[in-house]
Write an enzyme that holds these catalytic residues in place. Structure first.
Site, PDB file in Angstrom:
ATOM      1  N   HIS A 259       0.820  -1.207   0.000  1.00 27.78           N
ATOM      2  CA  HIS A 259       0.000   0.000   0.000  1.00 27.78           C
ATOM      3  C   HIS A 259       0.859   1.264   0.000  1.00 27.78           C
ATOM      4  O   HIS A 259       1.933   1.315   0.581  1.00 27.78           O
ATOM      5  CB  HIS A 259      -0.932   0.009   1.216  1.00 27.78           C
ATOM      6  N   ASN A 260       0.385   2.270  -0.709  1.00 27.27           N
ATOM      7  CA  ASN A 260       0.997   3.605  -0.790  1.00 27.27           C
ATOM      8  C   ASN A 260       2.306   3.645  -1.570  1.00 27.27           C
ATOM      9  O   ASN A 260       2.964   4.693  -1.623  1.00 27.27           O
ATOM     10  CB  ASN A 260       1.260   4.203   0.602  1.00 27.27           C
TER      11      ASN A 260
END
Length: 363
Positions: A259-260
C-alpha cells in the site's frame, strides 16, 4: 499466418539478403526449425546448430556470413533480441478469446463498455466500471464498482480489478493478478514488541500479548499506460492516497506491491519481488528476482538490484546493489571473495599458532 522475408524485413525495419520471396509461417530454434520456419540464429553459438535443423532462412546478427550456413535468405539485425520483440508480435496468434460478450457474463446495466470490447464467460463487471475500446476481458474475471480500464487492454483468466482502481491503455494482466486488494495494515492499542524491535534493532522488550486492529484502505490504485502484470502478481490499494504505478512498468509473476507505494516509469519488477508499504521507486529501476524492499524508503532512478537483494535503506540514483543488507555490488562481491578465503586464513593462523607453541622459550 505467413510472411515473406521481404514483408518481415519491411515491417521490422531490418536489412534482408538472399531470396526475399521465401515464406515463413513460424519461428523456431535452429536445431528444431523446419523448412517453413525462421530460425532464430541470433548469435554464433545458435547459428552453429543450423545444420541440425531444416531452416532455409534465419534471423541473425548484422554482419553474419549467412550464406556459409547453407541458407537461402536471412534477416540481419543490429540488435537481434530487440528485433525479436517485433517479430514475436507478428507471429503471436493470441490466446484465442472469442469476440463479443459471452452469454454467461454478468454485466451491470450501469457499467460502461466502449466499442469492440469482448467479455469472456463467467466474468462479472459491476456498476460504474468503465472499459476502454478494443479491450479483451477473459473468462472468470472480476471488475469491481467504479473501476476504470483503458483501451486495448487484455485481462487473462481470473484477473481481479477491485473498486475504484484506474488503469491506463494497453494494460496486460496475466492469470490470477489482483489490482486493488486492501493493504496489509494493522496496529495494536499500545506500541508492540515488533515496533520496539524496529526502534532498537534487536531488543523486543517485555512481550505483551495484544490483538491487531485493522486500518482500512481508503485509497485505490492508479496505473499508467503500457503496464504488464504477471500471473498472481498483486498491487495493493493505498491507505488514504492511491498506490501509483507509472507508464511502461513490467511486473513478473508473484510480485507484491504494498500500500501507498509509488513506482516511476519503465521499471522492471522481476519474479517474487516484494515492495513494502510507502516506499518510492524512481524511473527505469530494475529489481531482480526475490528482491525485497523495506517500507518507507526511496530507490533512485536507474538503480539495479541483483537477485535476492534486500534493500533496507535509501539507494541513490544509478547504484547497482546486491546482498543482504543491500550494498554496492562491487563491494558485496569483494566481501564474498574475502569470505571464501576465510577457511584458508583460519588454517594458516592455526598453523602459525601451532608453530609458535612448539618454539623453545630458551631459543
Amino acid at each position: 499466418m505467413s510472411f515473406t522475408i521481404a514483408e518481415l524485413a519491411d515491417a521490422l525495419g531490418l536489412h534482408a539478403e538472399g531470396d526475399l520471396s521465401v515464406t515463413i509461417s513460424a519461428v523456431a530454434e535452429p536445431a528444431q526449425a523446419g523448412a517453413g520456419d525462421l530460425a532464430l540464429a541470433m548469435k554464433p553459438d545458435f547459428a552453429a546448430q543450423l545444420s541440425d535443423g531444416q531452416a532455409v532462412a534465419a534471423m541473425m546478427w548484422a554482419d553474419a556470413d549467412w550464406s556459409s550456413y547453407g541458407l537461402r535468405a536471412a534477416l540481419l539485425a543490429p540488435r537481434p533480441r530487440y528485433a525479436m520483440s517485433g517479430l514475436s508480435a507478428m507471429m503471436d496468434s493470441g490466446p484465442g478469446y472469442p469476440t463479443g460478450i459471452h452469454h454467461s457474463a454478468i454485466i451491470h446495466p450501469e457499467a460502461d463498455l466502449a466499442e469492440n470490447v469482448s467479455v469472456g464467460p463467467l466474468t462479472v463487471i459491476e456498476a460504474g466500471a468503465k472499459i476502454g475500446a478494443g479491450s479483451v476481458i477473459g473468462p472468470s474475471c472480476y471488475i469491481a464498482t467504479s473501476a476504470t480500464l483503458g483501451a486495448n487492454a487484455i485481462l487473462h483468466t481470473g484477473v481481479r480489478l477491485m473498486h475504484r482502481v484506474a488503469i491506463g491503455d494497453r494494460f496486460i494482466a496475466h492469470p490470477g493478478a489482483v489490482v486493488g486488494a486492501d493493504g496489509f495494515s494493522f496496529v495494536t492499542p499500545e506500541p508492540s514488541n515488533a515496533e520496539q524491535v524496529r526502534e532498537t534493532l534487536g531488543d523486543a522488550g517485555e512481550a505483551k500479548a495484544q490483538s491487531y486492529a485493522r486500518i482500512h484502505s481508503l485509497g485505490a490504485v492508479t496505473i499508467g499506460d503500457d503496464v504488464e502484470l504477471g500471473a498472481n502478481a498483486c498491487i495493493d490499494r493505498g491507505t488514504v492516497r492511491d498506490t501509483q504505478i507509472g507508464n511502461g512498468c513490467k511486473f513478473d509473476n508473484l510480485a507484491q506491491i504494498g500500500h501507498n507505494v509509488v513506482i516511476g516509469n519503465d521499471c522492471l519488477i522481476c519474479a517474487q519481488v516484494g515492495i513494502a508499504g510507502s516506499s518510492r521507486i524512481g524511473n527505469n529501476v530494475v529489481l531482480g528476482g526475490q528482491t525485497g524492499v523495506s517500507d518507507n524508503i526511496f530507490i533512485g532512478d536507474n538503480v539495479i538490484t541483483g537477485g535476492a537483494t534486500k534493500v533496507l535503506s535509501n539507494v541513490p540514483a544509478g547504484r547497482v546493489m546486491l546482498g543482504y543488507p543491500a550494498m554496492k555490488m562491487d563491494t558485496q562481491l569483494d566481501i564474498y571473495k574475502q569470505l571464501r578465503r576465510l577457511p584458508r586464513v583460519i588454517a594458516d593462523v592455526a598453523s602459525l599458532k601451532k608453530a609458535v607453541s612448539k618454539t623453545d622459550p630458551s631459543d
